[in-house]
Structure formats: structure tokens, C-alpha cells
Motif scaffolding. Structure first.
Motif, PDB file in Angstrom:
ATOM      1  N   GLY A  12       0.819  -1.208   0.000  1.00  0.00           N
ATOM      2  CA  GLY A  12       0.000   0.000   0.000  1.00  0.00           C
ATOM      3  C   GLY A  12       0.855   1.260   0.000  1.00  0.00           C
ATOM      4  O   GLY A  12       0.583   2.210  -0.736  1.00  0.00           O
ATOM      5  N   LEU A  13       1.915   1.264   0.814  1.00  0.00           N
ATOM      6  CA  LEU A  13       2.809   2.417   0.876  1.00  0.00           C
ATOM      7  C   LEU A  13       3.572   2.572  -0.439  1.00  0.00           C
ATOM      8  O   LEU A  13       3.762   3.687  -0.932  1.00  0.00           O
ATOM      9  N   PHE A  14       3.979   1.459  -1.036  1.00  0.00           N
ATOM     10  CA  PHE A  14       4.645   1.504  -2.343  1.00  0.00           C
ATOM     11  C   PHE A  14       3.714   2.129  -3.380  1.00  0.00           C
ATOM     12  O   PHE A  14       4.120   3.012  -4.134  1.00  0.00           O
ATOM     13  N   ASP A  15       2.467   1.650  -3.431  1.00  0.00           N
ATOM     14  CA  ASP A  15       1.513   2.170  -4.422  1.00  0.00           C
ATOM     15  C   ASP A  15       1.292   3.673  -4.245  1.00  0.00           C
ATOM     16  O   ASP A  15       1.250   4.416  -5.223  1.00  0.00           O
ATOM     17  N   GLU A  16       1.157   4.114  -2.999  1.00  0.00           N
ATOM     18  CA  GLU A  16       0.975   5.552  -2.746  1.00  0.00           C
ATOM     19  C   GLU A  16       2.203   6.336  -3.197  1.00  0.00           C
ATOM     20  O   GLU A  16       2.083   7.360  -3.869  1.00  0.00           O
ATOM     21  N   THR A  17       3.382   5.842  -2.846  1.00  0.00           N
ATOM     22  CA  THR A  17       4.622   6.543  -3.187  1.00  0.00           C
ATOM     23  C   THR A  17       4.808   6.616  -4.700  1.00  0.00           C
ATOM     24  O   THR A  17       5.155   7.664  -5.246  1.00  0.00           O
ATOM     25  N   ALA A  18       4.553   5.504  -5.386  1.00  0.00           N
ATOM     26  CA  ALA A  18       4.670   5.494  -6.845  1.00  0.00           C
ATOM     27  C   ALA A  18       3.656   6.452  -7.460  1.00  0.00           C
ATOM     28  O   ALA A  18       3.968   7.161  -8.429  1.00  0.00           O
ATOM     29  N   GLY A  19       2.458   6.520  -6.900  1.00  0.00           N
ATOM     30  CA  GLY A  19       1.446   7.454  -7.389  1.00  0.00           C
ATOM     31  C   GLY A  19       1.861   8.906  -7.194  1.00  0.00           C
ATOM     32  O   GLY A  19       1.612   9.759  -8.041  1.00  0.00           O
ATOM     33  N   LEU A  20       2.516   9.179  -6.061  1.00  0.00           N
ATOM     34  CA  LEU A  20       3.011  10.541  -5.812  1.00  0.00           C
ATOM     35  C   LEU A  20       4.095  10.903  -6.826  1.00  0.00           C
ATOM     36  O   LEU A  20       4.111  12.019  -7.356  1.00  0.00           O
ATOM     37  N   LEU A  21       4.987   9.962  -7.102  1.00  0.00           N
ATOM     38  CA  LEU A  21       6.038  10.213  -8.095  1.00  0.00           C
ATOM     39  C   LEU A  21       5.423  10.438  -9.476  1.00  0.00           C
ATOM     40  O   LEU A  21       5.876  11.298 -10.231  1.00  0.00           O
ATOM     41  N   ARG A  22       4.398   9.685  -9.800  1.00  0.00           N
ATOM     42  CA  ARG A  22       3.699   9.864 -11.075  1.00  0.00           C
ATOM     43  C   ARG A  22       3.085  11.258 -11.141  1.00  0.00           C
ATOM     44  O   ARG A  22       3.169  11.954 -12.154  1.00  0.00           O
ATOM     45  N   ALA A  23       2.460  11.687 -10.046  1.00  0.00           N
ATOM     46  CA  ALA A  23       1.853  13.021 -10.005  1.00  0.00           C
ATOM     47  C   ALA A  23       2.915  14.101 -10.177  1.00  0.00           C
ATOM     48  O   ALA A  23       2.705  15.074 -10.906  1.00  0.00           O
ATOM     49  N   ILE A  24       4.057  13.924  -9.523  1.00  0.00           N
ATOM     50  CA  ILE A  24       5.151  14.896  -9.656  1.00  0.00           C
ATOM     51  C   ILE A  24       5.586  15.000 -11.108  1.00  0.00           C
ATOM     52  O   ILE A  24       5.755  16.099 -11.644  1.00  0.00           O
ATOM     53  N   MET A  25       5.753  13.846 -11.767  1.00  0.00           N
ATOM     54  CA  MET A  25       6.157  13.849 -13.183  1.00  0.00           C
ATOM     55  C   MET A  25       5.125  14.563 -14.047  1.00  0.00           C
ATOM     56  O   MET A  25       5.474  15.384 -14.898  1.00  0.00           O
TER      57      MET A  25
END
Length: 156
Positions: A101-114
Motif C-alpha cells: 500500500g505504501l509503495f503504491d501511494e509513493t509510486a502514485g506521488l512520483l507519477r503526479a510529480i512527473m
């Protein structure tokens, strides 16, 4: 991404190897493929509709100076949250399910940043414009090929 083992194993704590797999996946060059921007994210005590806001900005014709400032501030807040999440993923004792769950959130945040960086730099609109130009060119070429085919077949 690393598969989560059988459902009954999800209560087990992640191993160092699994932890390294999650962290390595975040630093993979194409980590963002298939990742979704979180619909909501809490930043500095405020709940933000991140997915909706990024979508609104992507679909705007022009970005105002205020919106550019908002994007920059949002990127900084998301970076801060992403680093906190990544540190937790690296150090905190957690189950496999919590880690995923934490991985998915973190990857989603990185996607949003990009995505926000692309919006800020105008890349999104430029990519869309190039796509439409390429599509139009290909369509014109296809029409010419059909006309030549019909001429050769004696139909025109």
C-alpha cells in the motif's frame, strides 16, 4: 512490481529482500507505467483531491501564473511527502500488505510529480499537439494511398 504472496501471508512482516525490491522498483526508470495518481492525499494536514486537480490542469488550454505557482508548490509538497513515504518504506517495520500500500501511494506521488512537471513545462500540450499533427499527416497519406489504389484499379 513484486507480487504479494498468498493472502494468509500478508500479515507477515516484509523481509529485507522484499523491502529492497520495493525500493528498487521506485527507482526503476519506468516505475510509473500503470501507476495511478492517488485520488486523495494528505499534505501538511490538508486533504487534497490530487487526481482531479492534475486532470484539470492537464486539460487546460493555458496555465496562468497563479496556477504555475500552485503547481510548483504542489510539486514541493509532494516531493516532501514522497521522501517521507520512501523513508518509511525503507525503515519502518510493516506487513507485506502495508508495504504494498505504501509503495503504491509513493509510486502514485512520483507519477503526479512527473505529470505536474510536464504541465508546468508545457510538455503535455506540446505532446498532444504533435500527436494530432502526426495523426493528421498519417491520415492524409492514407487517403492518398487509397486514391492511388483506386486509380490503379480503374475505379476513379
Amino acid at each position: 512490481m513484486a507480487d504479494i504472496p498468498d493472502k494468509e501471508d500478508t500479515d507477515l512482516l516484509i523481509t529485507d529482500w522484499e523491502r529492497k525490491q520495493f525500493l528498487a522498483a521506485l527507482h526503476n526508470r519506468l516505475f510509473w507505467v500503470g501507476e495511478k495518481i492517488p485520488y486523495f492525499v494528505e499534505m501538511e494536514g490538508k486533504k487534497c483531491k490530487l487526481h482531479d486537480r492534475v486532470w484539470e490542469l492537464i486539460n487546460k488550454e493555458t496555465i496562468s501564473d497563479d496556477e504555475k505557482q500552485e503547481i510548483e508548490e504542489c510539486i514541493q509538497l509532494l516531493k516532501k511527502k514522497e521522501l517521507i513515504d520512501e523513508l518509511e518504506l525503507e525503515t519502518k517495520e510493516m506487513t507485506r500488505e502495508e508495504a504494498k500500500g505504501l509503495f503504491d501511494e509513493t509510486a502514485g506521488l512520483l507519477r503526479a510529480i512527473m505529470d505536474l512537471r510536464e504541465i508546468e513545462e508545457g510538455i503535455s500540450k506540446e505532446k498532444e499537439k504533435k500527436f494530432h499533427e502526426m495523426f493528421s499527416t498519417q491520415r492524409t497519406e492514407e487517403i492518398r494511398r487509397w486514391l492511388n489504389f483506386l486509380k490503379d484499379a480503374g475505379k476513379v
